[in-house]
Each structure stands twice: as structure tokens, then as C-alpha cells.
Design a protein around this motif. Sequence first.
Motif, PDB file in Angstrom:
ATOM      1  N   ASP A  50       0.824  -1.217   0.000  1.00  0.00           N
ATOM      2  CA  ASP A  50       0.000   0.000   0.000  1.00  0.00           C
ATOM      3  C   ASP A  50       0.853   1.260   0.000  1.00  0.00           C
ATOM      4  OD1 ASP A  50      -2.324  -1.505   0.007  1.00  0.00           O
ATOM      5  OD2 ASP A  50      -2.406  -1.578   2.203  1.00  0.00           O
ATOM      6  N   ILE A  51       2.037   1.157   0.603  1.00  0.00           N
ATOM      7  CA  ILE A  51       2.980   2.278   0.631  1.00  0.00           C
ATOM      8  C   ILE A  51       4.335   1.756   0.174  1.00  0.00           C
ATOM      9  CG2 ILE A  51       4.126   4.016   2.050  1.00  0.00           C
ATOM     10  CD1 ILE A  51       1.770   3.841   3.995  1.00  0.00           C
ATOM     11  N   ILE A  52       4.902   2.377  -0.834  1.00  0.00           N
ATOM     12  CA  ILE A  52       6.212   1.967  -1.344  1.00  0.00           C
ATOM     13  C   ILE A  52       7.260   2.981  -0.917  1.00  0.00           C
ATOM     14  CG2 ILE A  52       7.602   1.603  -3.422  1.00  0.00           C
ATOM     15  CD1 ILE A  52       5.210   0.488  -4.835  1.00  0.00           C
ATOM     16  N   GLY A  53       8.299   2.488  -0.258  1.00  0.00           N
ATOM     17  CA  GLY A  53       9.412   3.338   0.161  1.00  0.00           C
ATOM     18  C   GLY A  53      10.532   3.296  -0.870  1.00  0.00           C
ATOM     19  N   ILE A  54      10.914   4.475  -1.343  1.00  0.00           N
ATOM     20  CA  ILE A  54      11.955   4.604  -2.370  1.00  0.00           C
ATOM     21  C   ILE A  54      13.070   5.490  -1.821  1.00  0.00           C
ATOM     22  CG2 ILE A  54      12.474   5.407  -4.712  1.00  0.00           C
ATOM     23  CD1 ILE A  54       9.403   5.187  -5.251  1.00  0.00           C
ATOM     24  N   VAL A  92       9.392   8.995  -0.825  1.00  0.00           N
ATOM     25  CA  VAL A  92      10.671   9.149  -1.520  1.00  0.00           C
ATOM     26  C   VAL A  92      11.665   9.840  -0.592  1.00  0.00           C
ATOM     27  CG1 VAL A  92      11.865  10.164  -3.492  1.00  0.00           C
ATOM     28  CG2 VAL A  92       9.538   9.264  -3.764  1.00  0.00           C
ATOM     29  N   PHE A  93      12.797   9.179  -0.367  1.00  0.00           N
ATOM     30  CA  PHE A  93      13.833   9.730   0.505  1.00  0.00           C
ATOM     31  C   PHE A  93      15.063  10.067  -0.344  1.00  0.00           C
ATOM     32  CE2 PHE A  93      11.411   6.582   2.942  1.00  0.00           C
ATOM     33  CZ  PHE A  93      10.922   7.378   3.964  1.00  0.00           C
ATOM     34  N   LEU A  94      15.472  11.326  -0.312  1.00  0.00           N
ATOM     35  CA  LEU A  94      16.656  11.771  -1.028  1.00  0.00           C
ATOM     36  C   LEU A  94      17.808  11.879  -0.039  1.00  0.00           C
ATOM     37  CD1 LEU A  94      15.060  14.565  -3.238  1.00  0.00           C
ATOM     38  CD2 LEU A  94      15.502  12.183  -3.850  1.00  0.00           C
ATOM     39  N   ASN A 103      18.772  22.470  -0.793  1.00  0.00           N
ATOM     40  CA  ASN A 103      17.858  23.597  -1.043  1.00  0.00           C
ATOM     41  C   ASN A 103      17.477  23.722  -2.517  1.00  0.00           C
ATOM     42  OD1 ASN A 103      17.638  24.388   1.595  1.00  0.00           O
ATOM     43  ND2 ASN A 103      19.285  25.887   1.492  1.00  0.00           N
ATOM     44  N   SER A 104      18.442  23.465  -3.409  1.00  0.00           N
ATOM     45  CA  SER A 104      18.124  23.575  -4.833  1.00  0.00           C
ATOM     46  C   SER A 104      17.140  22.484  -5.257  1.00  0.00           C
ATOM     47  CB  SER A 104      19.396  23.508  -5.682  1.00  0.00           C
ATOM     48  OG  SER A 104      19.969  22.220  -5.639  1.00  0.00           O
ATOM     49  N   ILE A 105      17.241  21.302  -4.637  1.00  0.00           N
ATOM     50  CA  ILE A 105      16.288  20.233  -4.943  1.00  0.00           C
ATOM     51  C   ILE A 105      14.897  20.625  -4.475  1.00  0.00           C
ATOM     52  CG2 ILE A 105      15.684  17.803  -4.584  1.00  0.00           C
ATOM     53  CD1 ILE A 105      18.606  17.196  -4.090  1.00  0.00           C
ATOM     54  N   PHE A 106      14.810  21.125  -3.248  1.00  0.00           N
ATOM     55  CA  PHE A 106      13.510  21.520  -2.713  1.00  0.00           C
ATOM     56  C   PHE A 106      12.876  22.629  -3.558  1.00  0.00           C
ATOM     57  CE2 PHE A 106      15.134  20.143   1.703  1.00  0.00           C
ATOM     58  CZ  PHE A 106      14.752  18.838   1.438  1.00  0.00           C
ATOM     59  N   SER A 130      11.182  13.669   0.826  1.00  0.00           N
ATOM     60  CA  SER A 130      11.886  14.279   1.961  1.00  0.00           C
ATOM     61  C   SER A 130      13.380  14.003   1.844  1.00  0.00           C
ATOM     62  CB  SER A 130      11.358  13.730   3.290  1.00  0.00           C
ATOM     63  OG  SER A 130      11.566  12.329   3.372  1.00  0.00           O
ATOM     64  N   ALA A 131      14.171  14.750   2.603  1.00  0.00           N
ATOM     65  CA  ALA A 131      15.625  14.591   2.597  1.00  0.00           C
ATOM     66  C   ALA A 131      16.073  13.806   3.817  1.00  0.00           C
ATOM     67  CB  ALA A 131      16.310  15.954   2.586  1.00  0.00           C
TER      68      ALA A 131
END
Length: 372
Positions: A50-54, A92-94, A103-106, A130-131
Amino acid sequence: MEVMQVLHMNKGDDENSYAKNSKVQSKIISLGKRSNEEAIMQMLCTNIPDIIGIADLGCSSGPNSLSLISEIIDIICAKCRDLGRPTPELKVFLNDLPCNDFNSIFGSLPAFYDELRREKGSEFGPCFVSATPGSFYGRLFPSRSLHCVHSSSSLHWLSQVPPGLESSARTTTIMNKGKIYISKSSSRGVLEAYSLQFQTDFSTFLKSRSKEIAAGGCMLLSLMGRRSTDPTTDDSCYHWELLAQALMSMVSEGLVEEEKVDSFNAPYYGPCVEEIKIEIEKEGSFIVNRLEGFEIEWDGGVDDADTTFGAQLRGQRVAKTIRAVVESMLEFHFGKDIMDELFKRYGEMVEVYLSRTGTKYTNLVVSVVRKG
């Protein structure tokens, strides 16, 4: 040198930034697309949670960061569409080191979300980005919270300079004199130090991910390496050899202290396939689906290679690509003032070298599945 505090790609979007000089890394991502799709499709065939963590480990910044995540989301949406079911929620975890330009990604996230909604429409479910700052040579996420882990152009960076290579006031023997990485003249001790540090780091990486990835989850890794078991081959180390030569040319003119060169060693290692296989088998939590190598031009390949100025500028393009990646470390060690001259000389040396040889980078692509 504390790698965790110093290593980062050049920030911003000026002419020396990583955002403007990451075509090689973009090419590497495109070469791994088939492996990514194969691994993710295989994972989703057995179960769609139901929730995929990447997680993207070593996400850096610039256009490549979110394009990779977008590609993974495309694959998941396509599979769910084929099965006639809604896309699950995506977490999604960066990840990158704390000094990365998050900051540039956000700043580009609103456009990223808008494009996803425009392309996917109603089939696009909630996606939360999120980071997660920190070294991937250790735990980053809760147990069994991830289903797809990706890392591109990152795992060739070591957690530290191999112990014994860094010189100090107490050092009586300089292990890697006049060099900044492995070279054909390196002693057996230098080769062993680098190899051992890679083994230690990659083993730690695998152990950490084995706790974080759910059973049946996939991990997709892409890193600089080599085809031969010999770590002194040109495809593995000659771009570093030329950088050392550029530095030593400045030493000969009194622009750089020789001791500075002798005390700098790159926290980098390009492994061969056998070294990767050994560590994966030794750790024991993953099944290898794919492990292959691709050749890549030093400048990533350019459309204007057949024009009058294409060959002339190739060395400069390579120099800008390397500068965008390693300048933070070199500036910390040698100071900012020599950077323009150093990379001017480096570009000229690269241009001469590539005009005489067909040397290319070797990029290794690894696809593994977490055992049940």
C-alpha cells in the motif's frame, strides 16, 4: 580530511556547477534504465504494498536528482496501470551528505509535482519527498521501510582516505608520493589499502541496507569501476593520474607545495566485478539479478563531436565535469586560488591524452533483490 564534511558536488548553477556539468552522470542513469525497469517490475509482480518506500542514495543536486525519481515513479505507475489498480502511496527519501545542496532540490519540487500530476492525472497517488542527510555507510532508515533503493555515481566514493596513506608530521615514509590515487607506479601497499577500504565500506553499506529493505525489495547500484582485476588500468585511474600531473606541473613552478600533493589522496575506488560479487556473497542478504559493465566517454559523449571545435574543447568539457565533482575536496586541501589554473592545465592534458587514446570510463550496474 573528513570526507563527510568536505565532499559535495559544486553547488548552484554557474559554469562550474554540478548542475551544469553532470552529463556523464546523466548518461550513466540512462544506461541503467533497462536494469531499473526489470528489477522494479519483478518486485511488483510478487507484491504491491500500500505504501512503497523509495530511496536515492547519493542524490546530489541538479537535473539528475529528480529525473531519476521520476523514472522510478513512471515504472511503478505503468505496472499498476497494467494491473488495473491504483498507484500506492510513495515515500521518496533523497539522501546525501549533510553539505549537499538540498535547497536547490527543494526549490524544484513544485515543478516536479506539477509535471507528475499533468502526465499521470488521476492514476498518480500521493507522493511524499523528503531529505535524509547522512552517510550511506551506516543506517539511515527504519527496518524494512524501503522497497526500492537506488544509488548512481556514488558508491565509488569511500567513507575515508584509506588509513596509512595520509601523511603527517609523524610520517616517515610517504606511501603515494607525487600521486593522488592509484597509479601504475603505486606500491603494493597503496593498492591493498584502497582495496581493503572498499571492502570495508561496501560491506557496511550492504549490511545497513539489508536491515532497511523489505523482503523482495530491490536495490539498483551504478558506480565507476573497471573491467580488469588490475586496479592500475587506464580506464580505472588515468583521469586521476592526469590530475596529479597537473598538480605536479604547478609544483615544478613553485605554485603548489610538493608536500601538499604528497599528503592528498582521493577517497575513491573503482572496483571490478569480482570484488563486488565477493562482498555481496559474503554479506549474504541479497540475490544478484544483474551485474554488468558499460563504457562511457569521458565527457559523456556530445552531439557536436564532429564539428570544428568539438575535439578542441573535449578536454575542457572533461575538466569541467571533474571539477564539478572534486573541487570541494581540492579547495579544502590546496586552497581556492589555484583552482582555475589547475583545471586549465588539467583540461589541456586531457585533450592531448584523449587525442591519442580511446580510453573510456567503465561503469558497473548492479541489480540485487533482498532475500525473504
